[in-house]
Scaffold this active site. Sequence first.
Site, short mmCIF file in Angstrom:
data_model
loop_
_atom_site.label_atom_id
_atom_site.label_comp_id
_atom_site.label_asym_id
_atom_site.label_seq_id
_atom_site.Cartn_x
_atom_site.Cartn_y
_atom_site.Cartn_z
N LYS B 96 0.89 -1.17 0.00
CA LYS B 96 0.00 0.00 0.00
C LYS B 96 0.92 1.21 0.00
CE LYS B 96 -3.28 2.66 2.65
NZ LYS B 96 -3.80 2.95 3.98
N GLY B 157 -8.54 9.66 8.47
CA GLY B 157 -8.97 9.78 9.86
C GLY B 157 -9.96 10.90 10.13
N ALA B 184 -9.57 5.86 3.04
CA ALA B 184 -9.44 7.08 3.84
C ALA B 184 -10.66 7.98 3.79
CB ALA B 184 -8.21 7.91 3.44
N GLY B 185 -11.03 8.47 4.97
CA GLY B 185 -12.05 9.50 5.08
C GLY B 185 -13.43 9.02 5.45
N ASN B 206 -9.89 2.14 8.92
CA ASN B 206 -9.13 1.92 10.15
C ASN B 206 -9.75 2.73 11.29
OD1 ASN B 206 -5.62 1.41 10.92
ND2 ASN B 206 -7.32 1.46 12.29
#
EC number: 2.8.1.10
Lengths: 65, 257
Positions: B96, B157, B184-185, B206
């Site tokens: 990644k 995040g 992401a986001g 995450n």
Amino acid sequence: MKLIVNGKTQDVSAQSLDALLRELEFEGEWLATALNGELVRSKERHACRLNEGDRIEILTPRQGG
Amino acid sequence: MLKLYEKQIFSRLLLGTAQYPSPAILEGAIESSGTEIITVSLRREMMGGNSGNKFWSMIQSLARHVLPNTAGCHTVKEAVLTAQMARDVFATDWIKLEVIGNHDTLQPDVFALVEAARILTEDGFKVFPYTTDDLTVAERLLDAGCEVLMPWCAPIGSAMGPLNLHALRSLRGHFPNVPMIIDAGLGRPSHAATVMELGFDAILLNTAVAKAGDPVAMAGAFAKAAEAGHAAYHAGMLEPRDVAVPSTPVIGKAVFS
């Protein structure tokens, strides 16, 4: 011989990278190593000679996103 | 079924392993998400310690595909070296690829990203690039040899959810056959459903799971939302209309006056 290991100066007697790992008690098959910004594969560590002032990075698996 | 670099994947959710309250909760979240791919990183080992061992043993016991990241790298050289070190430890050519361009937004340095992607692809890596929703950058990454794209939908995040639906729709439309994972986001399951309804192939989470009040339950909720959005995309959704249309037939309605 003075080396910079993970950003800290260390005074060691090891002459090779695998000897350095033993001397500083880094153990395990899950370590990744680099010398002066270049990868040193695990199987190449015994042949990797060290010199004064070398910068060594020793990394390990961690949580990541 | 999703194909990522010749590997067949059935789950629509990839899960990061950071920031969980405990290893047991991380393990529970991985199980309840049904994920087949988990992301990991490499960090400096403590002298005389074997801190990586416990974590790595746990990850290995879960028998998932491991996707190492280059998180925190700001240059091509850093990212390439980290990827090489990850391959040596994790014994996978998946990476990644993250090359961060801005400390505040953690947005990728897309110029360095493309360069690093080319170097790593030529070195045999299978690159999963963390990128923006920019169409031209996506094209350059494909030219560089990437077979998967991982556009953000908002800063890492931030939990803001998809900020630019037009850009995401455009990206999907231009590259209908490229596996694309929203990375992401995302903050809540409805965000996951929204991007999956646009036709994206999977989501990578995450913080939204790890920092939830109950990460195990939230991992399951996200998995269901991703599946729902994916099924809806393929089921053919009704387009919005400006006028009301009665769902009950008008013909045959009784007349009382």
